[in-house]
Each structure stands twice: as structure tokens, then as C-alpha cells.
Design an enzyme around this catalytic site. Structure first.
Site, PDB file in Angstrom:
ATOM      1  N   GLN A 192      -3.773  -9.623  -0.336  1.00 47.59           N
ATOM      2  CA  GLN A 192      -3.817  -8.500  -0.989  1.00 47.59           C
ATOM      3  C   GLN A 192      -2.637  -9.303  -2.262  1.00 47.59           C
ATOM      4  O   GLN A 192      -2.303  -8.903  -3.166  1.00 47.59           O
ATOM      5  CB  GLN A 192      -3.313  -7.656  -0.278  1.00 47.59           C
ATOM      6  CG  GLN A 192      -3.940  -6.537  -0.315  1.00 47.59           C
ATOM      7  CD  GLN A 192      -3.489  -5.500   0.236  1.00 47.59           C
ATOM      8  OE1 GLN A 192      -3.703  -4.301   0.923  1.00 47.59           O
ATOM      9  NE2 GLN A 192      -3.531  -4.045  -0.700  1.00 47.59           N
ATOM     10  N   ARG A 243      -2.623   3.231   1.198  1.00 47.06           N
ATOM     11  CA  ARG A 243      -3.121   3.278  -0.380  1.00 47.06           C
ATOM     12  C   ARG A 243      -1.440   4.317  -1.247  1.00 47.06           C
ATOM     13  O   ARG A 243      -2.426   5.605  -1.392  1.00 47.06           O
ATOM     14  CB  ARG A 243      -4.181   4.538  -0.671  1.00 47.06           C
ATOM     15  CG  ARG A 243      -4.888   4.502  -1.110  1.00 47.06           C
ATOM     16  CD  ARG A 243      -6.826   5.751  -1.438  1.00 47.06           C
ATOM     17  NE  ARG A 243      -7.069   5.023  -2.417  1.00 47.06           N
ATOM     18  CZ  ARG A 243      -7.749   4.814  -3.163  1.00 47.06           C
ATOM     19  NH1 ARG A 243      -9.041   4.458  -1.657  1.00 47.06           N
ATOM     20  NH2 ARG A 243      -8.905   5.237  -3.835  1.00 47.06           N
ATOM     21  N   CYS A 244      -0.597   3.635  -1.427  1.00 45.95           N
ATOM     22  CA  CYS A 244       0.812   4.836  -1.454  1.00 45.95           C
ATOM     23  C   CYS A 244       1.553   3.748  -1.936  1.00 45.95           C
ATOM     24  O   CYS A 244       1.762   2.048  -1.359  1.00 45.95           O
ATOM     25  CB  CYS A 244       0.876   5.250  -0.473  1.00 45.95           C
ATOM     26  SG  CYS A 244       2.767   5.506  -0.129  1.00 45.95           S
ATOM     27  N   GLU A 251      -3.803   4.918  -6.087  1.00 44.13           N
ATOM     28  CA  GLU A 251      -2.990   5.621  -5.462  1.00 44.13           C
ATOM     29  C   GLU A 251      -2.812   7.227  -5.516  1.00 44.13           C
ATOM     30  O   GLU A 251      -2.536   7.922  -4.641  1.00 44.13           O
ATOM     31  CB  GLU A 251      -1.630   4.735  -4.378  1.00 44.13           C
ATOM     32  CG  GLU A 251      -2.534   3.336  -4.456  1.00 44.13           C
ATOM     33  CD  GLU A 251      -1.225   2.609  -4.371  1.00 44.13           C
ATOM     34  OE1 GLU A 251      -0.498   2.680  -4.870  1.00 44.13           O
ATOM     35  OE2 GLU A 251      -1.352   1.786  -3.804  1.00 44.13           O
TER      36      GLU A 251
END
Ligand code: FES
Ligand code: FES
Lengths: 162, 806
Positions: free
Chosen positions: B237, B384-385, B760
Site C-alpha cells: 500500500q 479500513r480506518c 473508511e
């Protein structure tokens, strides 16, 4: 372990591979036959990323040995459409945003293809049940279901028109 | 030029710029099975690596015997810590200032830890050889409960740093203690809590879970010894950071390393960290001189790379008897596992947990987080945060509900009473953040109205009556949530990863015929960057998005950037894209003025062209300007049309949202049925509504998974109990509902296009909404709080404990 020759038909072409009896179909497809559309998400039959069609049935290619595909007809995402003529499902997934990372997509479309062959007029419930062996982490399924329903509708209208 | 006949509106629409539900350009290859994911990469003579992993959670490694494995035909090498030590690669630094074993160095600290790396001609031989490596262990006492970590008889896990009194984040008081991070005013908060009319207290546990993208982690390393170049493909990522780390670790000069993130099959935070598999594939390629692939299987993914959450949050919230919140106190015990491998910005060992005052105007607050080592896998990633925002939002949204119960007040009303008002923005929070913009009351009212909140409450009350009268066995839960996120890390002065400031970048080239190529420092994992970044640019430079190619993920070509996680792509790289576009436009203005033979100031921008003020028939389109920039000698202007921008955001962005979940719960089976889920998101300026909606559907489904069943659980010996997709819950299409999405649009005042990021939000806001619905269903029967995940068994147990089974 000794290798055996496996003759099979993949996407309309006769091909052969040398594989040990323990080798999984998904590995032979991906590593030997260079068919990398079907993916590996678990190798334990849970995710459906590896879904292909074998003699008119959806199978998870991580769950059968390549040798079991001896003499069979296999269809993968690569066999459903091509850049000049996409399958309706491929078009509808794009139109309705039925994919994000794309990792589950080949398996998902291949599964949806079989579902529509068997049930050309599914209800939303039937679609949801019919694709529940294929996991997706990105889309929440809502748009996948929409895409499949839209594809069914279009296939039905073109069929009744012709 | 026929364009003159077209209206401004038509020309705008043709650009497919901001606000358009443009279809994705990525989809052509993905729907045809032509994606290029790391496991699709096949190089000549490529070898395959596989790990020998520890079956124990805590043990001394007495010996490793690789003889039998090496004798197996097809095995090329076996690496252990002994082979890595001379290269100083048996340990590696983590992103959190700790270090982590690449391969077991004397002991193992969690089940599934990497012990040896087998390299063979194919994956079957590698797997056979893994079984032939003999490791002799001596079991040690196991620590799984973070609350027992500092007891006198607790085993010492990290003997390597047992005596270090000072860690990367301050003083350590015990060998199993990593850090204590404090924010806010302790004394003032405790004083308020001692004196307040009403104080609600609760222990809120956000259990351990895992991002579990459909594609696991993997890499292919190829060391070209002739040219001295290393190429590394992988599920990264943050490819540029990986290159820097790879250079620092291996000693190979950074210009001789090329890192490529090909297509990524979902990330969700799982692919931010640096894992032993990446390091081992590099070493293996250097040692063997051949390309080496490593791809983990699903069990390895769930048990060894990147867990998330595992925060025990003890809270106290003080209010007046009318429900005005006065103070918030939180003490968190954070279970980090065996190594502190959180992927947080350096100065934030508990991420942005200090956003835990949420959407509320809470004048005084205090937060302390204790990081603890246990015999579990390392990670602590932002699933996802944005760096622990999910934990913070869950904490405050549970505390509000608990306070509402104590006050005997409606939870929606309590929220509205305490929201930060529109006129308070920019708002300075008690724990140190400056919220950029928001309009919480408007969003909240819209949400409550959309679901018919009052009616729902009446129906719920009736159902409770019916239940008590024996007329039904079902209960109804209404789960509310108003969350505020903090994303887009971030200002370089505060935020860095391993010293790299968290800016991002965009480089644009306009071609002579007026199409364009833009490259960014981020990397898409399904978010559709190739589609949306082109839209941002289309609006800025007046070239249709269809004529703009977006490229990311190849460090040899893309400008340096910090990557995609924490919803930072739109806030940071999106801003860089707009700024680079504006540089293009500035140069284009000079060229246009020259071509039109007027002064720069006498022309103005209009959609896709510069027009002479007061003479609309005289104009030059961006395409004409692009061509001129290559074929005319323009005095004082360099040929070509290119720009680059490195963007350091002045602040984070603060997306927010209002969610309502209505559930029907079968008291006798514990089965929960989601009747309705309404999600209103405010992510500022909306770039592509279709993609936003897709992100919301996906994020809500991940939230559903977490709240209703997904967990990484260990037994008391440190055995992982949920290491396969059989036990680790991922919702199928069957149990996932249809979601209702909605929005308000409050632009960020400091972002060039006002966008805030959305990917997110649904996970941050979704988890409390689902969990609050379950808790709310039992409120009438005396329940204050029950822990997630709310699987059927736990819900049944809650009902049983409340005596509802008669
Ligand atoms: S890889 Fe075959 S079902 Fe997951
Ligand atoms: S689109 Fe990513 S897993 Fe389905």
C-alpha cells in the site's frame, strides 16, 4: 511423485498438462496453462475466487485435483468474452459498479454465468443465494446483485427479441 | 472549431470531471480476468518460498535441522536466522519504532511466527520441504491476557529489550510494557468526573480482528546481479516507503531498487506493513541469483500478518442531569502482540485515538493508552480506518448510549444536545485536534427524518410490550451513530512514517495532441484511482477524463509519495493532483495569452479553454495550447507542458456521517436480521458519487462482519482459534443487506477542491451502528453494554443472562 498427462479442453481449446495426482486444478490452470483469471483467495473452498465451470457445473478449482479434469470441458472468465465482444455480465458489472479491487470478479462473473444458465429469470433472493459461495470484501454485494439482475434482464430481452 | 457551438454545460459534461458517476477504467481488465496481481507474475527460473512456522505461542528454539529438507530434490536453500544474521537481517525495524524478528532468533513469541524460509522450484516442493525441517522447541509460559502482563509471575516476552527502560515512545515500566501515551488534562477531567451530577462508566472492548482482503500478501523479488538492480513486486500500500526501507535494510542504494505494486486485491490496512516474507524473498533472490516468489496462504494471512484493533477502553463520561456532557475520561489497554508493528505516524503510538471525543463539544477530556506485549501476532494496523479512529468512534458512540441509559434519555436527543455546532468550526477539541468543517445537526436531522425515527421508537416500545405479554419472541434494536473521522495524514510537521513526511505527490505530462498522463505517489487497491484522479484533473485542466491516463505504484516512474491508507489518497494525493493541474493551467495561460496576442490578465479560464474577457469568440482550448507548447517557440516560456506537485496538507480532513441501523432479533436463537440500514455520509466535495456509494456499501459490510461475528480469537495457550475462513466470519451475499445511502456536502475549507475522503467512513461509523442496535434491543430489559462480536451465540447468551428465556 510421478507426473501424469492430463488432457482437457479449456475455453474451447484442447490442451494438455503434466501434473502430479495431488496437484490442484487451480494451480495447473494458473501456473502451467497461464490462465490467471481465476484467483486464489483461500485454497480451502470458502471464497470462490477460483470458480470455473467444468462440464456445465460451477466448481471451485482449488477443490478438485487437476487429474479429475481429465477429458472435461473447462470454462474460465477468459472464455466468457473477449475485448471485441464482452459477455453481458462483464458489461453489466462495469455499468453497475459491481467490482472494486477485481480480485473476486472473475470467479463471481463465472459463477453468475452458470447461475443465469440454470435460472435465466432469478429473483434478487435467488441471485443472493446463488452467488453466496463467492466472497467479496470490497463491494458489499449490493452492486454485484444489481449487475447480475441487469444482465439477466438484458439477456432475456435480447433472447425474446431474436 | 465546432466547440464554440457547444454550451458551457455540454463542454463541462464532456470532461467527466468532478461530481460525475463516471464508469471505471479499471474494470475492462478486471472483468476479463486480465488483472495483474502479484501471484500472476511469473518470471523465468522463478523459485517459490514458503515458511516453517511456530506451532507454539511462546517457546525457546533449541535447534533447527534442515538436512532432510535440503536433501529433497527441488529444494534450493533454507534460510534461518543464522543465515540472515551476517547480513543483519534477522531482525527488522517496525513502523512503530520497535523491531521484529524476520526469522526466529532463539525463541518464538506467537503461534505462526516465521522460523525458517524454504526456497524450492515450485510451491508443492516448498510445502513438502517445510514439513521436513525439524525444529526442537522448549515451551515457555504463555501470556495472552494483557491485564496479566505486569503481574509478578508474568513471563517476560521480549528478552531482547527486557532491560530497556526507555522505548520509542517514552518510559517503560515493565518488560511487557511498550509505552504509555497521554493526552488532555488528567487533573481537570478527574475533578469534573468527581463532581458531576451524572457519571456513566463502562469497559468497551473492541476485539481483535483482521482486514482479510481477498488477495493475501505476497512478493516477487528479482536481483539482477549483472546490473546490480533489485526489482520487488508486491502487495504494497506504500511502495515508495518499501523502497526506502528495503534500501536501508539491504544496503542496496535506493536508485538500484525498483518497487512495483501491481494490481492489489484489496488492502484495508493489511498491506501497509513490511513483513518477513518480503524480506526473505529479497534475501532468497540475492542468495540464489534467481527470482523468488512468496505468497502467503489464507491461514498464514489470518494468523501472522496484520491483526487490527484489540483495544480495551475503560471510559467515564460526566454530564449534567439535563444531559450536557462535561468531561470524558478514557484509559485504554492496547494488546499489541509480540512486536509493536502498528502502522501509525511516528509521533502517534496509539494513532489518532485522541479523536475519541467524537462529534461532541466536550470541554475537558483525558486519554491514556498503555501498549502491552502478549504472545499474539504483531500488527495493530488501521483496518479500513485512519489509525485507531475506528476504536475511538466505537468508544464514544458506545459511551453516549451508556450515558443515555443513565440519564434515561433518548440517545438521538442526547447526541443532538452535545454536537459541535456549525458555527463552532474550525473547532478545537479538548484532545488537541482542529476539526476543519462540519454541519452535524443538519445531517442528523436529515437521517432521523429519513428513517422515521419517532415512529420506529413507538414501534419498538410496542414490541417490548408485546414481548412482555408473550405475543412475540422478537425484539427490535435501533442502532444510532454519528461519527467524525480524522483522515488525510497529514501535515508533515506532525506526521511521518519512519521519518518520511506524509505528503503526497502528482506529476502531469500533457501530450502534444492534448491527452495526458498523470502519476501519483499513492496506489489503488480497488478504490478506483485511475478513474477518480482523472476526474479531479479533468476539471482542473479542461481535458476529458477519458483522455487522461493515471499511473501509480512503480517507484521508477511515479513521484515519491507515502501511499494509500488512512483515507489519505483523496485528501493528500487528490490535493497534489489539483495543485499540479493548477500549475499546468498557469503555464497554459501564458501560452494562450501569447497566442491570442493579449495580456495574461485579459483572459479567463472557462471549463476547457482560456477566453478573452468580453470577447467570448476569441479563445484557445487546452488542446490547442498543448499543441502550441510543443510546436511554437514562445518567448520566455519553456517548451512542453508538464508539472509536478508535492502536497503537504495544512490540516487533516474531518469527514462525518449519520447512520441508523434497524434490527430484528430473535431472542430464542440470537439471530439478528438487519431490516434497514441508512447511511448518510458527508465527505465534502464528491468526486464520483457511484464510487462513493460503492465504498460505503463495502465499508458497511466490513463493519457488519466485525460487529456481528468476525474475530481473531486465541485460547489460553495462544493457539489461534479463527485461522481459516471457516471460523473467521466474512459475510456472504446472503446475510448482507441492501443499504440506503444519502449525503450532505460540507467541503473542507483547506483542501484545494474541498474533498475529505470517504473510503473508511462506513467502517468507522458502521461498527457502532450495528453494535448499538444489538445493545439497544435489550435496553428495555436492563442491558447497559455487551461486547462485540455479536454473533448468534453471544446474542442468545445476552438474552439468557437477562432471563429472557423464561
Ligand atoms: S481459492 Fe478456491 S475457494 Fe478460495
Ligand atoms: S471486488 Fe475486491 S473482493 Fe470483490
Amino acid at each position: 511423485m510421478s507426473k501424469q498427462t492430463i488432457n482437457l479442453n479449456v475455453n474451447g481449446q484442447s490442451v494438455s498438462a503434466e501434473a502430479e495426482p495431488r496437484e490442484l486444478l487451480i494451480h495447473v490452470l494458473r501456473e502451467q496453462l497461464k490462465i490467471t483469471g481465476p484467483h486464489i483467495g483461500c485454497e480451502t473452498t470458502h471464497c470462490g475466487a477460483c470458480t470455473v465451470e467444468m462440464d456445465g457445473m460451477s466448481v471451485k478449482a482449488c477443490t478438485i485435483f487437476a487429474i479429475q479434469a481429465q477429458g472435461k470441458e473447462i470454462t474460465t472468465i477468459e472464455g466468457l468474452g473477449n475485448p471485441d465482444k464482452l459477455h453481458v455480465l462483464q458489461e453489466k458489472f462495469r455499468e453497475h459498479h459491481g467490482l472494486q479491487c477485481g480480485y473476486c470478479t472473475p470467479g463471481m462473473i463465472t459463477r453468475a454465468h452458470r447461475l443465469l444458465e440454470e435460472n435465466p429469470n432469478p429473483t434478487e433472493e435467488e441471485v443472493r443465494f446463488g452467488i453466496s459461495g463467492n466472497l467479496c470484501r470490497c463491494t458489499g454485494y449490493q452492486n454485484i446483485v444489481k449487475s447480475v439482475m441487469a444482465a439477466a434482464e438484458e439477456l432475456n430481452t435480447t433472447e425474446s427479441a431474436s | 472549431m465546432s466547440a464554440t457551438a457547444e454550451s458551457v454545460q455540454d463542454r463541462k459534461a464532456a470532461l467527466k470531471g468532478l461530481g460525475t458517476s463516471r464508469k471505471r477504467v479499471e474494470d475492462a481488465r478486471f472483468t476479463q480476468g486480465k488483472g495483474n496481481y502479484v501471484d500472476d507474475i511469473k518470471l523465468p527460473d522463478m523459485l517459490f518460498g514458503d515458511f516453517v512456522r511456530s506451532q507454539y505461542a511462546h517457546a525457546r528454539v533449541k535447534s533447527i535441522d534442515t538436512t532432510a529438507a535440503m536433501e529433497l530434490p527441488g529444494v534450493v536453500a533454507v534460510l534461518t536466522a543464522k543465515e540472515l544474521e551476517p547480513l543483519n537481517l534477522h531482525w527488522m525495524p517496525t513502523l512503530a519504532g520497535d523491531k521484529q524478528m524476520v526469522l526466529a532468533d532463539g525463541k518464538v513469541l506467537f503461534q505462526g511466527q516465521e522460523v525458517a524460509f524454504v526456497i524450492a522450484e515450485d510451491r508443492y516442493i516448498a510445502a513438502d520441504a517445510v514439513d521436513l525441517v525439524k525444529v526442537e522447541y522448549e515451551e515457555l509460559p504463555v501470556l495472552v491476557d494483557p491485564f496479566k502482563a505486569e503481574l509478578p509471575d508474568a513471563p517476560v516476552l521480549r528478552e531482547d529489550i527486557a532491560d530497556q527502560k526507555e522505548g520509542a515512545h517514552g518510559a517503560r515500566r515493565h518488560p511487557n510494557h511498550i509505552f504509555t501515551w497521554e493526552q488532555g488534562d488528567k487533573g481537570a477531567t478527574e475533578a469534573i468526573i468527581n463532581e458531576a451530577e451524572v457519571v456513566a462508566e463502562e469497559m468497551v472492548y473492541y476485539h481483535r480482528t483482521h482486514p482479510c482482503p481477498m488477495e493475501t500478501c505476497g512478493s516477487v523479488a528479482s536481483m539482477d546481479k549483472v546490473n546490480g538492480k533489485l526489482t520487488l513486486w508486491g502487495t504494497f500500500q506504500a511502495p515508495h516507503v518499501v523502497r526506502t526501507v528495503a534500501s536501508l535494510l539491504s544496503g542496496i542504494a535506493e536508485h538500484n531498487i525498483r518497487v512495483v505494486s501491481p494490481d492489489i486485491g484489496g488492502g484495508f490496512g493489511n498491506k501497509v506493513g513490511v513483513y518477513p516474507g518480503y524480506v526473505c524473498s529479497i534475501v532468497a533472490s540475492i542468495v540464489t541469483g534467481k527470482p523468488v516468489k512468496w505468497v502467503e496462504d489464507r491461514m498464514e494471512n489470518l494468523s501472522a500478518t496484520a491483526f487490527a484493533r484489540d483495544y480495551w477502553m475503560k471510559g467515564k463520561i460526566a454530564a449534567t442531569s439535563e444531559g450536557k456532557i462535561l468531561g470524558l475520561w478514557c484509559h485504554t489497554t492496547a494488546d499489541h502482540g509480540a512486536f509493536d508493528a502498528c502502522a501509525d505516524p511516528t509521533k502517534y503510538p496509539a494513532g489518532f485515538m485522541n479523536i475519541c471525543t467524537g462529534s461532541y463539544d466536550i470541554p475537558t477530556a483525558y486519554l491514556a493508552v498503555d501498549g502491552i506485549y502478549t504472545n499474539k501476532a504483531p500488527g495493530g494496523v488501521a483496518y479500513r480506518c485512519s489509525f485507531r479512529v475506528t476504536e475511538a468512534a466505537y468508544f464514544i458512540e458506545r459511551m453516549i448510549e451508556v450515558l443515555a441509559i443513565k440519564l434515561n434519555m433518548d440517545a438521538a436527543e442526547l447526541r443532538a444536545k452535545n454536537f459541535i455546532r456549525k458555527d463552532q468550526f474550525p473547532y478545537q477539541s479538548a484532545l488537541g485536534w482542529e476539526y476543519d468543517s462540519g454541519d452535524y445537526h443538519t445531517a442528523w436531522d436529515k437521517a432521523l427524518e429519513a428513517v422515521g425515527y419517532k415512529k420506529l421508537r413507538e414501534e419498538q416500545a410496542q414490541q417490548v410490550e408485546d414481548f412482555k405479554a408473550g405475543k412475540t419472541r422478537k425484539l427490535m434494536g435501533i442502532g444510532l451513530c454519528h461519527f467524525t473521522e480524522i483522515v488525510g495524514a497529514g501535515p508533515v510537521k506532525n506526521c511521518d512514517i519512519l521519518g518520511m513526511g506524509m505528503f503526497d505527490s502528482c506529476e502531469i505530462r500533457i501530450h502534444p495532441t492534448g491527452s495526458a498522463l498523470a502519476r501519483l505517489g499513492t496506489i489503488s487497491q480497488g478504490q478506483g484511482h485511475a478513474t477518480t484522479f482523472a476526474q479531479i484533473l479533468a476539471t482542473e485542466i479542461g481535458i476529458s477524463a477519458d483522455e487522461i491516463t493515471i499511473e501509480e505504484g512503480d517507484t521508477d516512474t511515479a513521484p515519491y509519495g507515502l501511499g494509500t491508507y488512512g483515507s489519505r489518497s483523496t485528501p493528500v494525493a487528490g490535493a497534489a493532483t489539483a495543485m499540479a493541474g493548477r500549475k499546468i493551467r498557469a503555464k497554459a495561460q501564458m501560452i494562450a495569452a501569447y497566442l491570442l496576442e493579449v495580456h495574461d490578465n485579459d483572459i479567463e479560464w472557462e471549463v476547457d479553454r482560456f477566453v478573452v474577457k468580453g470577447a467570448p469568440e476569441r479563445f484557445k482550448t487546452m488542446k490547442e495550447i498543448a499543441y502550441a507548447s510543443y510546436n511554437q517557440a514562445i518567448p520566455g516560456v519553456e517548451p512542453g507542458l508538464e508539472a509536478v506537485s508535492y502536497y503537504d496538507p495544512p490540516n487533516m480532513t474531518y469527514p462525518f456521517g449519520a447512520y441508523v441501523c434497524v434490527m430484528d432479533i430473535d431472542v430464542d436463537t440470537g439471530v439478528s436480521d438487519i431490516r434497514q440500514f441508512y447511511a448518510l455520509d458527508d465527505c465534502g466535495t464528491r468526486i464520483n458519487p457511484m464510487i462513493i456509494e460503492g465504498q460505503v456499501h463495502g465499508g458497511l459490510t466490513e463493519a457488519l462482519a466485525i460487529a456481528l461475528g468476525q474475530e481473531i480469537a486465541y485460547d489460553e495457550l495462544g493457539n489461534i482459534k479463527t485461522g481459516t475462513l471457516m471460523d473467521f466470519f466474512i459475510p456472504t451475499s446472503w446475510e448482507t443487506p441492501n443499504y440506503q445511502t444519502d449525503f450532505t456536502e460540507t467541503p473542507s475549507p483547506h483542501h484545494p477542491i474541498g474533498a475529505k475522503g470517504v473510503g473508511e467512513s462506513p467502517n468507522v461509523g458502521g461498527v457502532p451502528a450495528f453494535s448499538n442496535a444489538i445493545n439497544d434491543a435489550f435496553r428495555a430489559f436492563g442491558l447497559t453494554h455487551t461486547h462485540m462480536p455479536h454473533d448468534h451465540w453471544r446474542v442468545w447468551k445476552t438474552a439468557n443472562d437477562l432471563g429472557l428465556h423464561g
